[in-house]
Design an enzyme around this catalytic site. Sequence first.
Site, PDB file in Angstrom:
ATOM      1  CE  LYS A   1      43.503  -0.921   6.651  1.00  0.00           C
ATOM      2  NZ  LYS A   1      42.880  -1.715   5.578  1.00  0.00           N
TER       3      LYS A   1
ATOM      4  CB  SER B   1      40.860  -6.660  13.074  1.00  0.00           C
ATOM      5  OG  SER B   1      41.862  -6.261  12.171  1.00  0.00           O
TER       6      SER B   1
END
Lengths: 315, 315
Positions: free
Chosen positions: B51, B76
């Site tokens: 990410k 999350s």
Amino acid sequence: MSLISVGEIQAAAQRIRPYVLCTPLIPAPWGDRDRPLFLKPEGLQSVGAFKVRGAFNAIGRLDAATRARGVVAYSSGNHAQAVACAAARFGIVAHIVMPRETPQVKIEATRAHGAEVVLCEPGRREAVAAEVVERTGGVLIPPFDHPDVIAGQGTIGLEIAEDLPEVASVIVPVSGGGLASGIGTAIRALAPAATVFGAEPELAADTAASLAAGHRVDWSIEDRNRTIADGLRSQPSALTFAHLRQVLDGVITVSENEIRDAVREIALRANLVAEPSGAVALAAYRRGATPPGPTVVIVSGGNVELGMLAQILTG
Amino acid sequence: MSLISVGEIQAAAQRIRPYVLCTPLIPAPWGDRDRPLFLKPEGLQSVGAFKVRGAFNAIGRLDAATRARGVVAYSSGNHAQAVACAAARFGIVAHIVMPRETPQVKIEATRAHGAEVVLCEPGRREAVAAEVVERTGGVLIPPFDHPDVIAGQGTIGLEIAEDLPEVASVIVPVSGGGLASGIGTAIRALAPAATVFGAEPELAADTAASLAAGHRVDWSIEDRNRTIADGLRSQPSALTFAHLRQVLDGVITVSENEIRDAVREIALRANLVAEPSGAVALAAYRRGATPPGPTVVIVSGGNVELGMLAQILTG
């Protein structure tokens, strides 16, 4: 005694390049502020440990006729897999002598490479290996007591000097001393301002004792076998000890709990599986005794049984 | 709908280079004989997941005045840490909205980067993030529904095409679809003979269903939350779904047991810690349904609580 040169390490790097991963130098921003931490993850090698470097260099240097007779090795684990793997790549037979108490995961991994495993009683592996050499005519590839093996392990030092020329310290686990001899030789030549430290379990701290005494001090195999770090139960040879005296700035010893903490830290923060022996250099780093500046910790291998790993992770 | 180009991915690669690890492509000789296996270990990134690529690209592209207002994200877990990490490197404020049920390890890791964590009820994170944007004036960095995020994740595909031009297949976990959109776009352009497969848990197989239906099919959050792969509980947006229809050859779905087996296999054989979401592509590989030839499996992240990891390892 003649020590290896950085030129031999550079030649080894050329020789093993087709077979061995140049591991990345991984920034670990969770290190100390004044000693930025980098990990050299040798567990990513195809046999799960740095040993493949020395094995490919030693077998790669044999002339074809000699190599065709096959190779023999004795090892409690990672060197076994490394020689088995290299022999398979060269299409030759490997006989590997392993003590009966070797973790099953390492015996199976060695057989998976196609090697013939010869189990022996503890403390008899060198003698049994000599018998196998006699019987098969194969060439003995020692785990550390050989210039070609030391030069192969030293290629890690070349990669560090190239990726991080400003390195201030390198911390290397010490057992038979081949890894530290090779890396130390490369770092002394190519990053001469850097310090190089060995790391040992307190329960197998023969090299720390030997360097303090100025000569090799023998610890009994029973004493050395106490540590969880099963890859660090060997002692330097005359050859590796001569190198270590030249290239190490010191040896940092760590407790069994510190080793377990380091295995956990490496799993949690770096997402790497380290065997206890592979985590000893990080445990030494956590002592905070090395000089400030960018610090490379060798995570030397990751071959650990999953049950033991799970136990350490939740310990 | 306008899809991103390989040129945007190449620009992203330039932009994120100072901040992001070019992960090695690790040969895994324990793969199938006719489908040589390679792992792309994105868990080695400083936030433990891929990410960071999209986050650095999206924040890096903001002009200085806009960026100075800070950034906001909802996630999350891994995107949260990635945005927090990138914001810290750019010296700006990050507000991260996280559902209360997020694993504690991910909340703590996000705070460790200096971000302000805003906990919210499940299913309300987008709404809460919008409130925070309203209140702070910060820029929302979405987890996948943004061309710059997709382009950042796509840099993995560039690295694969460069390291292994003869790649036959790439298997990518699919959740919101940013990773698969980016990698697929890069592979289609640079290794056009290769196939690209998504991998999903059977319990969150909305993308497989959507591609079969030809339009996005909605699975309830309760259904998607059943999988252990907590990073794969999102669904594609219109933007990512448009990419996935163009670039995926199919989606392979796997059971929860197959995911656990893959976590174990990655730990034992590759010495890497994979979170369940990060192991789904290997689980899909193990189905044996992809074409022969060199196959790259994306191990997308490794942020898993040690207790859960230990349980999976011994399970």
